[in-house]
Design a protein around this motif. Sequence first.
Motif, PDB file in Angstrom:
ATOM      1  N   VAL A  66       0.827  -1.204   0.000  1.00 52.84           N
ATOM      2  CA  VAL A  66       0.000   0.000   0.000  1.00 52.84           C
ATOM      3  C   VAL A  66       0.860   1.252   0.000  1.00 52.84           C
ATOM      4  CG1 VAL A  66      -1.720   1.296   1.297  1.00 52.84           C
ATOM      5  CG2 VAL A  66      -1.920  -1.174   1.098  1.00 52.84           C
ATOM      6  N   LEU A  67       1.917   1.253   0.803  1.00 50.87           N
ATOM      7  CA  LEU A  67       2.798   2.414   0.843  1.00 50.87           C
ATOM      8  C   LEU A  67       3.457   2.654  -0.507  1.00 50.87           C
ATOM      9  CD1 LEU A  67       4.458   1.968   4.361  1.00 50.87           C
ATOM     10  CD2 LEU A  67       2.716   3.632   3.682  1.00 50.87           C
ATOM     11  N   MET A  68       3.900   1.572  -1.141  1.00 45.58           N
ATOM     12  CA  MET A  68       4.502   1.712  -2.459  1.00 45.58           C
ATOM     13  C   MET A  68       3.485   2.228  -3.465  1.00 45.58           C
ATOM     14  SD  MET A  68       7.686   1.056  -2.325  1.00 45.58           S
ATOM     15  CE  MET A  68       8.056   0.885  -4.069  1.00 45.58           C
ATOM     16  N   ARG A  92      -8.555  -2.721   5.683  1.00 46.48           N
ATOM     17  CA  ARG A  92      -8.306  -1.347   6.170  1.00 46.48           C
ATOM     18  C   ARG A  92      -7.238  -0.667   5.336  1.00 46.48           C
ATOM     19  NH1 ARG A  92     -12.737  -1.228   9.557  1.00 46.48           N
ATOM     20  NH2 ARG A  92     -12.716  -3.040  10.928  1.00 46.48           N
ATOM     21  N   MET A  93      -6.226  -1.427   4.912  1.00 48.78           N
ATOM     22  CA  MET A  93      -5.186  -0.865   4.065  1.00 48.78           C
ATOM     23  C   MET A  93      -5.754  -0.480   2.701  1.00 48.78           C
ATOM     24  SD  MET A  93      -2.421  -0.808   5.893  1.00 48.78           S
ATOM     25  CE  MET A  93      -3.513  -0.400   7.258  1.00 48.78           C
ATOM     26  N   ALA A  94      -6.668  -1.289   2.196  1.00 47.79           N
ATOM     27  CA  ALA A  94      -7.308  -0.979   0.924  1.00 47.79           C
ATOM     28  C   ALA A  94      -8.150   0.290   1.035  1.00 47.79           C
ATOM     29  CB  ALA A  94      -8.170  -2.154   0.475  1.00 47.79           C
ATOM     30  N   VAL A 136      -8.066  -1.711  -8.698  1.00 44.60           N
ATOM     31  CA  VAL A 136      -9.062  -2.316  -7.822  1.00 44.60           C
ATOM     32  C   VAL A 136      -8.415  -3.362  -6.928  1.00 44.60           C
ATOM     33  CG1 VAL A 136      -9.678  -4.024  -9.588  1.00 44.60           C
ATOM     34  CG2 VAL A 136     -11.330  -3.435  -7.801  1.00 44.60           C
ATOM     35  N   ARG A 137      -8.952  -3.503  -5.739  1.00 45.58           N
ATOM     36  CA  ARG A 137      -8.502  -4.562  -4.840  1.00 45.58           C
ATOM     37  C   ARG A 137      -9.085  -5.900  -5.295  1.00 45.58           C
ATOM     38  NH1 ARG A 137     -10.969  -6.686   0.390  1.00 45.58           N
ATOM     39  NH2 ARG A 137      -9.253  -7.550   1.623  1.00 45.58           N
ATOM     40  N   ALA A 138      -8.281  -6.935  -5.244  1.00 49.56           N
ATOM     41  CA  ALA A 138      -8.755  -8.268  -5.568  1.00 49.56           C
ATOM     42  C   ALA A 138      -9.860  -8.682  -4.605  1.00 49.56           C
ATOM     43  CB  ALA A 138      -7.600  -9.273  -5.504  1.00 49.56           C
ATOM     44  N   ILE A 139     -10.747  -9.556  -5.052  1.00 46.15           N
ATOM     45  CA  ILE A 139     -11.827 -10.042  -4.196  1.00 46.15           C
ATOM     46  C   ILE A 139     -11.245 -10.655  -2.925  1.00 46.15           C
ATOM     47  CG2 ILE A 139     -13.639 -11.778  -3.981  1.00 46.15           C
ATOM     48  CD1 ILE A 139     -14.329 -11.349  -6.848  1.00 46.15           C
ATOM     49  N   ASN A 140     -11.725 -10.170  -1.787  1.00 44.17           N
ATOM     50  CA  ASN A 140     -11.240 -10.599  -0.473  1.00 44.17           C
ATOM     51  C   ASN A 140      -9.744 -10.355  -0.293  1.00 44.17           C
ATOM     52  OD1 ASN A 140     -13.777 -11.539   0.442  1.00 44.17           O
ATOM     53  ND2 ASN A 140     -13.497 -13.425  -0.713  1.00 44.17           N
ATOM     54  N   GLY A 141      -9.153  -9.558  -1.164  1.00 41.99           N
ATOM     55  CA  GLY A 141      -7.727  -9.246  -1.050  1.00 41.99           C
ATOM     56  C   GLY A 141      -6.811 -10.397  -1.392  1.00 41.99           C
ATOM     57  N   ALA A 142      -7.339 -11.454  -2.007  1.00 44.35           N
ATOM     58  CA  ALA A 142      -6.548 -12.666  -2.233  1.00 44.35           C
ATOM     59  C   ALA A 142      -5.860 -12.645  -3.582  1.00 44.35           C
ATOM     60  CB  ALA A 142      -7.453 -13.895  -2.142  1.00 44.35           C
TER      61      ALA A 142
END
Length: 509
Positions: free
Chosen positions: A18-20, A237-239, A38-44
């Motif tokens: 996230v920082l990068m 939360r990071m997303a 976009v964030r991947a589904i469930n972040g996976a």
Amino acid sequence: MKNFKSSYLKITSTIFIVLMLLVSLSSAALAADDVLKVRAINGADISTMDPAYYYGDEELNIDLSFYSKLIRFKAASSEWELDAAEEFEVSDDGKVIEFKLREGIQFHHGYGELTTEDVKFSFERIADPDNNSPYKNDWATLEEVEIIDRYRGRIILSEPYAPLFTQTLAYNPGSIISKKAYQEKGDNFATNPVGSGPYYWEDWDPGEKITLNRFEDYFGDLPDFRRIEIYPISEVRMAEIALDAGELNSTQISYDSFAIYNQRADINVEQVAVTRQVYLGFNMQEEPFKDKNVRKAIRYAVNVDEILQGAYNNIAARANSSIVEGVLGHWEAALQYELDLEKARGYLAKAGYEDGFQTELVVPVREPLPEAGQIIRQQLLEIGIDAKIQMTDSSFDYLSESRSNMHLQDWGPTLDPDRWTKWWHSDHIGSWNFKNYSNPEYDSLVEAAILELDQDKRAELYIEQQKILDEDVSAVWISHGAHLQASQEHIKPVFLTQRSQYRYWEIAE
């Protein structure tokens, strides 16, 4: 310590990603209207893009925009339409499907035209038991795909297969890959796939980013976005931080954040009714869970309403059985079990565990399962069961290797009821049947339901399956979930069941 270290490193890696993302991307690039971040589904993250071996949500999400199929689902609909096929006819007995491909469909990366030979190769490869695809039963009655000519073919079945159109052909078992590319690439095909859909595979940096580019030679309507960048940010939360900073265009948000984002004028929030199963499962071939009295004790000790309040912020509704309302075979009259600690302790005593016992509870890291796991742990302590929580990034990998005693599961089946109940079938012990559940009567009903074309009779078969699962206390049902998606105001995601298909994302006017 090893697993704690793995989880710590994963969280650290997520923060770094996230920082990068926040530091490295220019404002001009982020403002580009034709790039979707976009964030991947469930972040996976993914593990493979070979449609014969998917295990995650994001793999199927990409698949729906990457591979062509004979038929596909319409946007935001459970109805299907023609895709790679321009003609599609089913025989009266349901055993023969004759199709004609559109001429001129091109595979990505110069691999030539999609033909009937590619269809035959793709379907029969998954159906072949020697290939050990977890989706082989989706082609359970396939005898062969007969090639008539370059564009015409026949799918020949030994018996009609009820989920063929709602589960097999329109999902990954119906994905058409390039035979030439697969034979050239071998094992490398999984991470360098070749399809013919509206997006092609550009790059994958494991744990950090997946990049898809629009395929300008796609045979259908081109999607709005020229490029899609998918970030496997495991911590929601990071997303949300990345969304607030403008570095993501869209992401799933937490249940706790729903009210906050819903009040923002610059953010569109969608609450999507999803098709998911959230349940507490047991290893039913090992002590102490081999004893049904132990499972009954846990069913009366778990306060589902408390879990829905504490982990789901009362946004997700309660589940009392396997199949969600709206899917064929939903058991409306399913029993709802309420908290009763006296009954719970009585069943434990009957099983010989008056003083309780220690066990392990496997919990995936994706939100809100860690919170749900902690609530369940505290509830079980009330009757003397000390369930040590084991966090894992991949519940499939962990449970396949360890056959753990107890686990929280959260996954999304298809629109067909077969996927909602089939993973309790004995044939799936050793793969998806983490419960090690086996009941011959149940197996027979699962097998009968996929051959029953009368929808009313088929619905009854699925209700009977759920009654057996209830009687055997195969799980403690918690919820069917809810998907909360927040997007920048110029982004409009279009959802199919619990998954957003990249093919359908739009730039809002």
